[in-house]
Design a protein around this motif. Structure first.
Motif, PDB file in Angstrom:
ATOM      1  N   ARG B 189     -16.083  75.993  77.271  1.00 38.66           N
ATOM      2  CA  ARG B 189     -16.340  76.209  78.700  1.00 38.66           C
ATOM      3  C   ARG B 189     -17.020  75.024  79.360  1.00 38.66           C
ATOM      4  O   ARG B 189     -16.881  74.799  80.555  1.00 38.66           O
ATOM      5  CB  ARG B 189     -17.242  77.433  78.916  1.00 38.66           C
ATOM      6  N   ARG B 190     -17.812  74.304  78.596  1.00 35.82           N
ATOM      7  CA  ARG B 190     -18.723  73.343  79.215  1.00 35.82           C
ATOM      8  C   ARG B 190     -18.385  71.885  78.953  1.00 35.82           C
ATOM      9  O   ARG B 190     -19.072  71.002  79.464  1.00 35.82           O
ATOM     10  CB  ARG B 190     -20.159  73.626  78.745  1.00 35.82           C
ATOM     11  N   THR B 191     -17.399  71.603  78.117  1.00 31.62           N
ATOM     12  CA  THR B 191     -17.056  70.195  77.908  1.00 31.62           C
ATOM     13  C   THR B 191     -15.638  69.927  78.396  1.00 31.62           C
ATOM     14  O   THR B 191     -14.795  70.834  78.431  1.00 31.62           O
ATOM     15  CB  THR B 191     -17.127  69.783  76.416  1.00 31.62           C
ATOM     16  N   THR B 192     -15.412  68.688  78.746  1.00 30.89           N
ATOM     17  CA  THR B 192     -14.076  68.300  79.202  1.00 30.89           C
ATOM     18  C   THR B 192     -13.063  68.511  78.082  1.00 30.89           C
ATOM     19  O   THR B 192     -11.925  68.914  78.326  1.00 30.89           O
ATOM     20  CB  THR B 192     -14.062  66.831  79.630  1.00 30.89           C
ATOM     21  N   THR B 193     -13.488  68.238  76.839  1.00 40.71           N
ATOM     22  CA  THR B 193     -12.580  68.421  75.709  1.00 40.71           C
ATOM     23  C   THR B 193     -12.089  69.866  75.641  1.00 40.71           C
ATOM     24  O   THR B 193     -10.913  70.123  75.408  1.00 40.71           O
ATOM     25  CB  THR B 193     -13.323  68.086  74.400  1.00 40.71           C
ATOM     26  N   ARG B 195     -11.855  72.028  78.085  1.00 42.08           N
ATOM     27  CA  ARG B 195     -10.908  72.332  79.162  1.00 42.08           C
ATOM     28  C   ARG B 195      -9.547  71.705  78.868  1.00 42.08           C
ATOM     29  O   ARG B 195      -8.512  72.235  79.242  1.00 42.08           O
ATOM     30  CB  ARG B 195     -11.440  71.835  80.521  1.00 42.08           C
ATOM     31  N   GLN B 196      -9.553  70.551  78.195  1.00 36.43           N
ATOM     32  CA  GLN B 196      -8.281  69.938  77.801  1.00 36.43           C
ATOM     33  C   GLN B 196      -7.560  70.816  76.785  1.00 36.43           C
ATOM     34  O   GLN B 196      -6.334  70.916  76.784  1.00 36.43           O
ATOM     35  CB  GLN B 196      -8.513  68.546  77.224  1.00 36.43           C
ATOM     36  N   TYR B 198      -7.666  74.089  76.687  1.00 37.86           N
ATOM     37  CA  TYR B 198      -7.034  75.149  77.472  1.00 37.86           C
ATOM     38  C   TYR B 198      -5.745  74.623  78.109  1.00 37.86           C
ATOM     39  O   TYR B 198      -4.705  75.263  78.066  1.00 37.86           O
ATOM     40  CB  TYR B 198      -7.956  75.629  78.592  1.00 37.86           C
ATOM     41  N   ALA B 199      -5.852  73.457  78.724  1.00 41.75           N
ATOM     42  CA  ALA B 199      -4.697  72.893  79.418  1.00 41.75           C
ATOM     43  C   ALA B 199      -3.551  72.654  78.444  1.00 41.75           C
ATOM     44  O   ALA B 199      -2.396  72.974  78.723  1.00 41.75           O
ATOM     45  CB  ALA B 199      -5.089  71.579  80.091  1.00 41.75           C
ATOM     46  N   ASP B 202      -1.893  75.852  77.532  1.00 44.75           N
ATOM     47  CA  ASP B 202      -1.246  76.459  78.684  1.00 44.75           C
ATOM     48  C   ASP B 202       0.091  75.791  78.981  1.00 44.75           C
ATOM     49  O   ASP B 202       1.120  76.447  79.141  1.00 44.75           O
ATOM     50  CB  ASP B 202      -2.209  76.298  79.869  1.00 44.75           C
ATOM     51  N   ALA B 207       0.112  68.692  79.976  1.00 45.80           N
ATOM     52  CA  ALA B 207      -1.044  68.029  79.378  1.00 45.80           C
ATOM     53  C   ALA B 207      -0.660  66.631  78.898  1.00 45.80           C
ATOM     54  O   ALA B 207      -1.397  65.668  79.084  1.00 45.80           O
ATOM     55  CB  ALA B 207      -1.568  68.862  78.213  1.00 45.80           C
ATOM     56  N   ILE B 212      -3.357  63.615  77.992  1.00 43.28           N
ATOM     57  CA  ILE B 212      -4.237  64.240  77.005  1.00 43.28           C
ATOM     58  C   ILE B 212      -3.685  63.956  75.606  1.00 43.28           C
ATOM     59  O   ILE B 212      -2.503  64.161  75.355  1.00 43.28           O
ATOM     60  CB  ILE B 212      -4.306  65.765  77.259  1.00 43.28           C
ATOM     61  N   GLY B 269      -3.899  79.040  76.104  1.00 43.05           N
ATOM     62  CA  GLY B 269      -4.442  78.872  77.448  1.00 43.05           C
ATOM     63  C   GLY B 269      -5.411  79.930  77.909  1.00 43.05           C
ATOM     64  O   GLY B 269      -5.979  79.804  78.981  1.00 43.05           O
ATOM     65  N   ARG B 270      -5.573  81.001  77.134  1.00 41.25           N
ATOM     66  CA  ARG B 270      -6.475  82.043  77.599  1.00 41.25           C
ATOM     67  C   ARG B 270      -7.316  82.606  76.446  1.00 41.25           C
ATOM     68  O   ARG B 270      -6.838  82.693  75.327  1.00 41.25           O
ATOM     69  CB  ARG B 270      -5.665  83.176  78.233  1.00 41.25           C
TER      70      ARG B 270
END
Ligand SMILES: Nc1ncnc2c1ncn2[C@@H]1O[C@H](COP(=O)(O)OP(=O)(O)OP(=O)(O)O)[C@@H](O)[C@H]1O
Ligand SMILES: [Mg+2]
Lengths: 500, 329
Positions: B189-193, B195-196, B198-199, B202, B207, B212, B269-270
């Motif tokens: 939830r808190r790092t860019t990694t 979120r990548q 998740y992307a 997804d 990506a 990425i 992704g979820r």
């Protein structure tokens, strides 16, 4: 750099070639974009526009021999990260967004890139997203899940995403394909502002009026080869069409009086929050145009006619018999076909083959003796429709996702025509389709009407219904507010009413 | 509240179901709503939660891992031998070894998936068999009891004698579970990694176009899952005080079911840490309740199966809509 030196070109590419499975998608193409210039890339469906963009941005590697220079710097090879660092942003034709993420995260996705982990600040993310949307002058719910948005809003998210980064060169691959006039105008004015600030924009669109309005130069491709680079000053739509296709299309108003009997009758149809008191009749052999702004309830109406959502009130009857559609299966069984505006999500199963997509709605008709699918019948059906609609494909077994956007749209059309419907609902059937192909699709629509099909043609481009429909209904705020005969009412009058 | 419902529809639903279930069981059985019962629920499910958050990261990145439970067994064996070889060690070295060996096994999966472009379910079924076969071969199915004493001595973090004389206690695995949950939450939830990840799960093509690094994403996802598998294995042996080669086989499906129940999507992704926790808890409390009600243990799996079916078939009901003012959200 001394102040009087000419600014370096944003892009200088030459000798670009790309071969997919033996087929040349691009052949020795050169492409130059000046700094701060709005440059259009034009050509028919499948001529290689998107492929060229993917090469410039490092998604595909070109065949050996390419010379590539971005903002004066030479590259032997480009990766997506390098392209981004060089200041390139892209609005992809297929959007390439993340359905499970929120609108804010999608727009500000750029801020989450990079290999070194950093903390994510959701408040910064939201601020960046909100300011990008503000530049486009639209208001979207930042916390909505992207996958829940309709296509037009997803398109806006994709546009906003390209504005978040401080790009010096932005590629826009058919950004206006599913936008309404007012959204398009907002985008075009953003493009002008960008260009004035020195950001170069490469713009792809099949709406030639837009192309001529916004750009200073246009590069024309045909069948993967460079036709030439032309200034838009003094260029006309018909001249550009000729360059793109090698032939010219003159078109007259097609309206005539249909001879068939009433096929589809809609009485006082209403659904709360979507449309209200809609009544009309559609005769066999008639092409009935339905136009209006996005949000007028056109697509929602189509969904009800296709059995996907029930109406609250009112009747639908087919050939004098009242219909009770509880699903789209019922609608297909009754002979109603629906070509959706949202081809990416609803129209096609992207990873499946062209052939399988084409026969998806007629599986029962292509079975052999014991009820198993007959390969031969499938092949014949597919071959027939690919030829009929002049779809440019490699092999029928290739995945639909490898087709260019416009050819995908033709496969959707083929899929529904194969069901041999009585009523055909066409919801923006020419989204992302080039001029030549549009003429082709409307020629087919006419032929189908002449065979007695009743056709409802929905479009937000008023000229399209004006040219091709026998009668035009104007829908606004969920109601039908006017009915026009294109032989009596002029285009400018219609446009004034719709875009008012 | 409305915002939470919208961002976490599955989790909110699960929480509601869990509360209803707890209310029902407290009425049906006097032993359910007791401190002793709740602490033992936590103690007994800490390992499953540790594995669940590891698997979650893989699911988010669009993969699946069948091999992690067997990998945990392999890690247990490697740890016993390695710790004996260095003369016993301590907790710090134990965590280092367990996490490290687990990470290495996870990276094997990531390497195979990325290098040979094989889908993760095929790769991890293969490594499941390979790990298990090697383990049975080299251990000859023997149990190990010679765990260092720091490892097998029960570490009690908190205890409390209730009015009727029984003891309620929380043991080390619960703390480790909390740390693993927090670490995973920060990662995703808190790092860019995160979120990548998740992307990537997804829309892999989207990506890739954004630049990425795909290989790195696989390495992080499967490495994290392996590391959690190893740490879970360490905790499992702490509870059982012995290492049995085939003790953990089959647990992977139980954990997978709980994670999916918690809202993770098999397509990627979820998914959320809270959802994992609630998913494991729902399965555990159901079993606990059936147990207290005196239902045959043979019925457990059937009931759990029904719960999962119900959860998945109602997964497109959106609770945010029930609370929204005026219809559409
Ligand atoms: N990944 C791929 N594999 C195989 N063929 C491909 C692939 N990508 C593109 N092509 C082929 O390359 C040609 C050019 O496609 P491209 O998408 O660049 O067309 P386009 O000019 O963008 O068309 P449109 O206006 O319809 O979007 C097409 O014939 C297409 O089928
Ligand atoms: Mg294209």
């Amino acid at each position: 750099m001394p102040a009087d030196a000419p600014p370096v070109d944003a892009l200088r590419f030459s000798g670009i070639a790309k071969i997919f499975g033996g087929v040349k998608a691009l052949d020795d193409v050169s492409f130059t974009v000046g700094a701060g210039e709005v440059h259009c890339l034009a050509g028919e469906n499948g001529c290689g526009k998107s492929t060229l963009i993917k090469i410039v941005t490092g998604v595909y590697q070109p065949e050996p021999g390419a010379r590539m220079q971005i903002f004066g710097q030479d590259y032997a090879q480009i990766s997506p990260t390098q392209a981004r660092k060089a200041g390139i942003a892209v609005i992809w034709q297929d959007l390439a967004l993340f359905a499970e993420m929120t609108v804010a995260e999608n727009i500000a996705f750029e801020t989450m890139l990079g290999n070194r982990p950093r903390g994510v600040s959701y408040s910064r993310l939201r601020t960046a997203a909100a300011s990008a949307l503000a530049r486009l002058d639209v208001d979207l719910d930042l916390d909505a899940r992207l996958g829940d948005l309709p296509i037009a809003q997803r398109q806006i998210v994709a546009i906003a995403r390209a504005l978040v980064s401080d790009a010096r060169l932005i590629f826009m691959d058919e950004p206006t394909a599913s936008l309404t006039q007012s959204e398009t105008d907002a985008l075009l004015s953003v493009v002008r502002t960008l260009s004035a600030r020195g950001v170069a924009v490469v713009f792809v669109s099949h709406r030639l009026a837009e192309v001529l309005e916004i750009s200073s130069r246009v590069t024309v491709l045909r069948d993967g080869k460079l036709v030439g680079v032309y200034p838009t000053e003094g260029m006309t739509q018909s001249r550009l069409t000729e360059l793109m296709t090698g032939s010219s299309f003159a078109q007259d108003v097609m309206a005539r009086d249909p001879t068939g009997s009433d096929v589809l009758r809609v009485d006082d149809l209403s659904r709360a929050g979507e449309y209200e008191g809609v009544s009309f009749t559609l005769r066999g052999g008639e092409v009935l145009g339905l136009t209006g702004l996005i949000g007028a309830g056109r697509t929602e109406l189509c969904h009800t006619l296709f059995g996907m959502t029930p109406a609250d009130r009112g009747r639908i009857s087919l050939n004098g018999r009242e219909l009770n559609l509880s699903s789209n299966r019922d609608a297909v069984a009754e002979g109603i076909a629906y070509v959706s505006e949202d081809r990416l999500a609803l129209g096609l199963i992207q990873p499946q083959s062209i052939s399988d997509n084409t026969v998806l709605a007629v599986l029962r008709r292509i079975t052999g003796g014991v009820g198993l699918l007959s390969g031969q019948k499938q092949e014949a059906t597919v071959a027939h429709w690919m030829a009929e609609l002049a779809v440019k494909i490699g092999k029928p077994a290739d995945a639909v996702s490898t087709l260019s956007g416009g050819n995908q749209q033709r496969v959707v059309l083929a899929k529904w025509l194969a069901t041999q419907p009585k009523v055909l609902l066409l919801d923006c059937p020419t989204v992302g389709v080039d001029v030549g192909a549009r003429a082709g699709i409307f020629r087919i629509v006419r032929q189908l009407a002449e065979k007695g099909l009743a056709i409802l043609l929905v479009s937000d481009e008023v000229p399209e219904v004006y040219m091709n429909a026998d009668r035009v209904l104007h829908m606004a705020g969920g109601r039908i507010v006017a009915e026009w005969d294109p032989r009596r009412t002029g285009l400018s009058e219609m446009e004034a009413a719709v875009y008012a | 509240m409305h915002r939470f419902l919208r961002a976490y529809p599955t989790e909110s639903k699960l929480l509601a179901v869990l509360l209803i279930l707890c209310a029902g069981l407290s009425i049906a059985s006097p032993d359910f709503l007791t401190l002793v019962n709740f602490t033992s629920l936590l103690n007994n499910n800490a390992v499953n939660v540790i594995w669940a958050v590891g698997l979650l990261v893989v699911l988010i990145a669009g993969g699946i891992d069948i091999s992690f439970a067997v990998a945990a067994s392999v890690v247990q064996y490697l740890c016993v031998y390695a710790l004996v070889a260095i003369g016993g060690g301590n907790w710090a070295i134990g965590f280092l070894f367990a996490g490290g060996f687990g990470l290495a096994l996870g990276l094997i999966n990531a390497f195979l998936i990325h290098q040979f472009r094989i889908i993760s379910i095929v790769v991890t079924i293969s490594t499941f068999n390979a790990f298990f076969g090697l383990l049975m071969f080299f251990s000859s199915g023997r149990f190990l009891y010679n765990l260092p004493s720091w490892w097998s001595n029960r570490v009690i973090l908190w205890e409390y004698q209730t009015a009727n004389g029984t003891w309620a206690e929380l043991i080390l695995p619960v703390l480790v579970m909390a740390i693993c949950m927090a670490a995973t939450w920060i990662l995703i939830r808190r790092t860019t990694t995160g979120r990548q990840l998740y992307a990537f799960g997804d829309n892999p093509e989207g990506a890739r176009r954004a630049g990425i690094p795909i290989g790195l994403m696989q390495a992080i996802a499967f490495g994290w899952c392996g590391m959690m598998a190893g740490i879970g294995g360490l905790m499992q042996a702490h509870i059982t005080k012995e290492v049995i080669p085939n003790a953990l086989v089959g647990r992977e499906l139980e954990v997978l079911a709980a994670v999916v129940l918690g809202g993770a999507r098999l397509g990627g992704g979820r998914g959320s840490v809270l959802g994992c926790f609630l998913g494991v808890l729902l399965v555990a409390i159901t079993q606990n309740g059936l147990n207290l009600l005196g239902v045959s243990p043979y019925a457990f799996k059937m009931v759990v199966g029904i719960i999962i079916l119900l959860a998945i078939s109602t997964s497109n009901l959106d609770p945010a809509k029930w609370f929204a003012k005026g219809g559409k959200v």
